[in-house]
Scaffold this active site. Structure first.
Site, mmCIF file in Angstrom:
data_model
loop_
_atom_site.group_PDB
_atom_site.id
_atom_site.type_symbol
_atom_site.label_atom_id
_atom_site.label_comp_id
_atom_site.label_asym_id
_atom_site.label_seq_id
_atom_site.Cartn_x
_atom_site.Cartn_y
_atom_site.Cartn_z
ATOM 1 N N GLY A 249 2.602 2.456 10.812
ATOM 2 C CA GLY A 249 3.676 3.438 10.744
ATOM 3 C C GLY A 249 4.165 4.035 11.998
ATOM 4 O O GLY A 249 4.775 5.016 12.022
ATOM 5 N N HIS B 266 -9.328 0.803 4.895
ATOM 6 C CA HIS B 266 -8.175 1.179 5.377
ATOM 7 C C HIS B 266 -8.320 1.997 6.898
ATOM 8 O O HIS B 266 -9.011 2.886 6.712
ATOM 9 C CB HIS B 266 -7.135 1.777 4.526
ATOM 10 C CG HIS B 266 -5.667 1.585 5.288
ATOM 11 N ND1 HIS B 266 -5.193 2.672 6.018
ATOM 12 C CD2 HIS B 266 -4.709 0.900 4.953
ATOM 13 C CE1 HIS B 266 -4.266 2.561 6.539
ATOM 14 N NE2 HIS B 266 -3.614 1.402 5.979
ATOM 15 N N ASN C 175 0.979 -1.135 0.007
ATOM 16 C CA ASN C 175 -0.034 -0.061 -0.156
ATOM 17 C C ASN C 175 0.698 1.416 0.130
ATOM 18 O O ASN C 175 1.471 1.529 0.887
ATOM 19 C CB ASN C 175 -0.935 -0.072 1.265
ATOM 20 C CG ASN C 175 -1.890 1.364 1.291
ATOM 21 O OD1 ASN C 175 -2.004 1.968 0.625
ATOM 22 N ND2 ASN C 175 -2.467 1.448 2.712
ATOM 23 N N SER D 147 3.758 -2.219 10.251
ATOM 24 C CA SER D 147 5.156 -2.172 10.564
ATOM 25 C C SER D 147 5.831 -3.344 10.159
ATOM 26 O O SER D 147 6.648 -3.728 10.864
ATOM 27 C CB SER D 147 5.592 -1.562 12.092
ATOM 28 O OG SER D 147 4.993 -0.420 12.235
ATOM 29 N N GLU E 186 -4.845 -4.842 10.532
ATOM 30 C CA GLU E 186 -3.999 -4.084 10.470
ATOM 31 C C GLU E 186 -4.437 -3.313 11.927
ATOM 32 O O GLU E 186 -5.300 -2.445 12.083
ATOM 33 C CB GLU E 186 -4.042 -2.949 9.670
ATOM 34 C CG GLU E 186 -3.864 -3.590 8.248
ATOM 35 C CD GLU E 186 -3.282 -2.578 7.215
ATOM 36 O OE1 GLU E 186 -2.339 -2.815 6.683
ATOM 37 O OE2 GLU E 186 -3.580 -1.469 6.972
ATOM 38 N N GLU F 92 -6.881 4.385 7.794
ATOM 39 C CA GLU F 92 -6.745 5.832 7.668
ATOM 40 C C GLU F 92 -7.959 6.590 6.963
ATOM 41 O O GLU F 92 -8.360 7.680 7.331
ATOM 42 C CB GLU F 92 -5.421 5.918 6.820
ATOM 43 C CG GLU F 92 -4.196 5.979 7.558
ATOM 44 C CD GLU F 92 -2.936 5.458 6.819
ATOM 45 O OE1 GLU F 92 -3.076 5.193 5.431
ATOM 46 O OE2 GLU F 92 -1.980 4.993 7.328
ATOM 47 N N LYS G 133 0.116 4.233 -0.378
ATOM 48 C CA LYS G 133 -0.518 5.430 0.303
ATOM 49 C C LYS G 133 -0.411 6.705 -0.872
ATOM 50 O O LYS G 133 -0.034 6.560 -1.802
ATOM 51 C CB LYS G 133 0.016 5.695 1.710
ATOM 52 C CG LYS G 133 -0.247 4.234 2.533
ATOM 53 C CD LYS G 133 -0.080 4.605 4.198
ATOM 54 C CE LYS G 133 -0.146 3.255 4.905
ATOM 55 N NZ LYS G 133 -0.278 3.345 6.338
HETATM 56 P P1 13P Z 1 3.050 0.316 7.797
HETATM 57 O O1 13P Z 1 3.757 -0.716 6.923
HETATM 58 O O2 13P Z 1 4.003 1.640 7.040
HETATM 59 O O3 13P Z 1 3.057 0.298 9.396
HETATM 60 O O4 13P Z 1 1.462 0.624 7.120
HETATM 61 C C1 13P Z 1 0.935 -0.437 7.149
HETATM 62 C C2 13P Z 1 -0.400 -0.050 6.397
HETATM 63 O O5 13P Z 1 -1.261 0.850 6.904
HETATM 64 C C3 13P Z 1 -0.563 -1.022 5.229
HETATM 65 O O6 13P Z 1 -1.884 -0.708 4.609
#
Ligand code: 13P
Length: 250
Positions: free
Chosen positions: A173, A95, A10, A212, A167, A97, A12
């Protein structure tokens, strides 16, 4: 029961035409044909078609979101039909976010999954609890309710064509990965819960872990019985790291 092992990146809201070209060139230099896992990358919508043009047949391409409506006055949005028309096969839905920053509800996420399924695209359905919810002992009930919304909308059989990504919000992150045991506990609870409705669907659904995941912790996470791969944020922007994570998935 053998399930598809999947590693999805992803990206982003990151990348430029140049950086994306470099990332894909570097990834495709590796002999991906020898790996057993399915590999998916999810660029920003603007770049999906560009990446599809270079990805070849070993790397599938997905979007990071989709609108739940067919078409119409939804400024800034993209439909499942539009994704399908350019050859996109997957889209992430729900997601954290999007749930947190764009106030998407579980019901809306379920409608997005439904819109994709109707056109034969595969939703990558993200679920996960916040730190507060974990500390309040609500992890399993939160995840269950996020999945139940999709079961209610699409039916249990739809999970033949859905990929789940667990997740935990506190691990995204932050550099704080869930331990393999913490992740396995939730993955297995998700599978057991689906099994109450349909055992064979539950056995067959791929459940990815995200939060992560890095080149040096992927193998340990993926060795758990119910972790079928990963949804990778930051590390998917570094070709070598993403490749190593794919290797860890087999
Ligand atoms: P990170 O791997 O940067 O923690 O992000 C995970 C994520 O949100 C994948 O959709």
């Amino acid at each position: 029961m053998s399930r598809r092992s999947i590693v999805a990146g992803n990206w982003k809201m990151n990348g430029s035409p140049d950086s994306i070209k470099q990332l894909m060139d570097a990834l495709l230099e590796h002999n991906l044909a020898d790996l057993k896992c399915d590999i998916i990358v999810c660029p920003p919508a603007l770049f999906v078609e560009r990446v599809l043009g270079v990805a070849g047949n070993r790397v599938a391409v997905g979007a990071q979101n989709v609108n739940e409506n067919d078409k119409g006055a939804f400024t800034g949005e993209i439909s499942a039909q539009m994704l399908k028309s350019i050859g996109c096969k997957y889209a992430i839905v729900g997601h954290s976010e999007r749930r947190q920053l764009f106030a998407e509800t579980s019901e809306q996420v379920a409608l997005k999954a439904s819109a994709l399924l109707e056109l034969g695209l595969t939703p990558i359905l993200c679920v996960g609890e916040t730190l507060e919810q974990r500390e309040g002992g609500e992890t399993l009930s939160v995840v269950k309710s996020q999945i139940d919304a999709v079961v209610n909308q699409c039916g249990i059989k739809a999970f033949e064509r859905i990929v789940i990504a667990y997740e935990p919000v506190w691990a995204i992150g932050t550099g704080k990965t869930a331990s393999p045991q913490q992740a396995q506990e939730v993955h297995s609870a998700i599978r057991m819960d689906l099994a109450k409705q349909d055992k064979s669907i539950a056995e067959g659904v791929s459940i990815l872990y995200g939060g992560s995941v890095k080149a040096d912790n992927a193998a340990e996470l993926f060795s758990e019985a119910d972790i079928d791969g990963g949804l990778i944020g930051g590390a998917s922007l570094i070709a070598e790291d993403f490749y190593q994570i794919c290797r860890a998935a087999g």
